[in-house]
Design an enzyme around this catalytic site. Structure first.
Site, PDB file in Angstrom:
ATOM      1  N   LYS A  26       0.825  -1.211   0.000  1.00 34.56           N
ATOM      2  CA  LYS A  26       0.000   0.000   0.000  1.00 34.56           C
ATOM      3  C   LYS A  26       0.862   1.265   0.000  1.00 34.56           C
ATOM      4  CE  LYS A  26      -3.944  -2.317   2.121  1.00 34.56           C
ATOM      5  NZ  LYS A  26      -4.732  -2.654   3.306  1.00 34.56           N
ATOM      6  N   GLN A  72      -4.687  -1.034   9.543  1.00 33.04           N
ATOM      7  CA  GLN A  72      -4.729  -2.383   8.974  1.00 33.04           C
ATOM      8  C   GLN A  72      -5.396  -3.355   9.941  1.00 33.04           C
ATOM      9  OE1 GLN A  72      -3.810  -3.098   5.848  1.00 33.04           O
ATOM     10  NE2 GLN A  72      -4.283  -5.269   6.041  1.00 33.04           N
ATOM     11  N   ASP A 110     -10.686   3.699   4.006  1.00 30.07           N
ATOM     12  CA  ASP A 110     -11.168   2.311   3.993  1.00 30.07           C
ATOM     13  C   ASP A 110     -12.689   2.260   3.850  1.00 30.07           C
ATOM     14  OD1 ASP A 110      -9.650  -0.032   4.130  1.00 30.07           O
ATOM     15  OD2 ASP A 110      -9.053   0.354   6.205  1.00 30.07           O
TER      16      ASP A 110
HETATM   17  N1  GUN Z   1      -7.445  -6.352   6.197  1.00 20.92           N
HETATM   18  C1  GUN Z   1      -7.913  -7.092   5.170  1.00 20.92           C
HETATM   19  N2  GUN Z   1      -8.550  -6.308   4.266  1.00 20.92           N
HETATM   20  C2  GUN Z   1      -8.469  -5.048   4.750  1.00 20.92           C
HETATM   21  C3  GUN Z   1      -8.927  -3.793   4.265  1.00 20.92           C
HETATM   22  O1  GUN Z   1      -9.558  -3.673   3.211  1.00 20.92           O
HETATM   23  N3  GUN Z   1      -8.636  -2.728   5.052  1.00 20.92           N
HETATM   24  C4  GUN Z   1      -7.968  -2.833   6.228  1.00 20.92           C
HETATM   25  N4  GUN Z   1      -7.765  -1.725   6.927  1.00 20.92           N
HETATM   26  N5  GUN Z   1      -7.528  -3.979   6.700  1.00 20.92           N
HETATM   27  C5  GUN Z   1      -7.780  -5.077   5.958  1.00 20.92           C
END
Ligand code: GUN
Length: 295
Positions: free
Chosen positions: A53, A97, A120
């Site tokens: 990311k 995350q 998100d």
């Molecule tokens: N963990 C797995 N998928 C995601 C996501 O789309 N966003 C976040 N913040 N954590 C995740």
């Protein structure tokens, strides 16, 4: 002929468009969009995801920062970090995350992120806006990244989605529920299936669009897929091979399903790459909104 939906190529095109828009945004006097990813602990899959990311944020001309906090971080400490990021002018997007360590109150943390920095799309205000959207989804709404990626792939594959029968297998807050809301907003007839659904194979066979988001390796078999259906496989499951090596598989038994589907996403290389590209798109939307401009 079954079409294999190339999510890697679609994601690369989307990142290219984001990069161009970041260039014009900054050239027009806008700030460099800033994305801060917060990782608590060292969950192995999360470590890989957060690295991708922040690296891809930098590749499209954004400030991608990774804030690594120890596993022992308390809810209060994390809320303090989020309060600081909420105030920081150079941070336009905040992503915490998941999963968080068990002792951290996940919903308190997600609720604390400022909705206009919630790239998100997990904040209750953004979730509520998605579920109450009528007459189309607002362009500036921060949508959850994986569902947004699924919708982009479906539109690229099928064009108009109106009137299509969609079955979403899985009811998570991250994927199942928001993907269903997006399909409903696109005028599909949507059914959400889950672990208590009776005769799931028959239900899946009614779908023009089948979205699998259950996190169970290859659970959806070929004979659950209607002839010509479009299959979107959100699952990313690591499975051990007899020789001790491991490989990634989806929630759909790909080879079987591909014999009947009209189009299908592979794993890896389907939905996965779209998630990060949509995160970058969201960060640019948030940066634009911070300046009162559509990005
Ligand atoms: N963990 C797995 N998928 C995601 C996501 O789309 N966003 C976040 N913040 N954590 C995740």
């Amino acid at each position: 002929m079954t079409r294999i939906i190339d999510g890697k190529a679609a994601a690369s095109r989307l990142r290219e468009r984001v990069k161009e828009r970041v260039g014009s945004f900054v050239a027009g006097g806008g700030p460099v969009p800033g994305l801060t990813v917060v990782l608590v602990g060292r969950h192995p899959a999360s470590l890989a995801y957060v690295g991708t990311k922040t690296r891809m944020a930098a590749e499209v001309g954004m400030n991608g920062r990774l804030l690594e906090l120890p596993e022992s971080t308390t809810t209060e400490q994390l809320l303090g970090v989020i309060a600081t990021l909420n105030e920081a002018e150079d941070v336009h997007g905040i992503l915490v995350q998941l999963p968080l360590p068990g002792h951290v109150d996940e919903s308190a943390v997600l609720d604390a992120i400022r909705p206009d920095k919630d790239v998100d799309g997990f904040h209750p205000l953004n979730v509520g806006r998605l579920f109450s959207a009528s007459g189309g989804i607002p362009e500036d709404l921060l949508l959850p990244c994986t569902p947004k990626g699924c919708l982009i792939l479906l539109r690229e594959t099928l064009g108009d989605l109106r009137g299509r029968r969609a079955v979403v297998v899985g009811r998570s807050n991250i994927v199942g529920k928001p993907v269903a809301a997006l399909l409903l907003a696109a005028d599909c007839t949507v059914t959400i299936a889950h672990s208590r659904t009776t005769d799931l194979p028959s239900l899946c066979r009614t779908a023009d669009i089948l979205v699998a988001a259950v996190g169970r390796p290859q659970m959806i078999r070929g004979d659950w897929v209607a002839e010509g259906a479009t299959v979107i496989d959100v699952g990313i499951n690591r499975v051990e091979q007899p020789d001790g090596a491991s490989r990634l598989v989806g929630d759909v038994a790909f080879d079987e399903a591909a014999e009947r589907a009209g189009a299908i996403t592979p794993v890896p290389g389907g939905v996965g790459p779209m998630t990060v590209a949509c995160l970058l798109d969201n960060t640019l939307i948030a940066a634009g909104a911070s300046q009162g401009m559509p990005a």
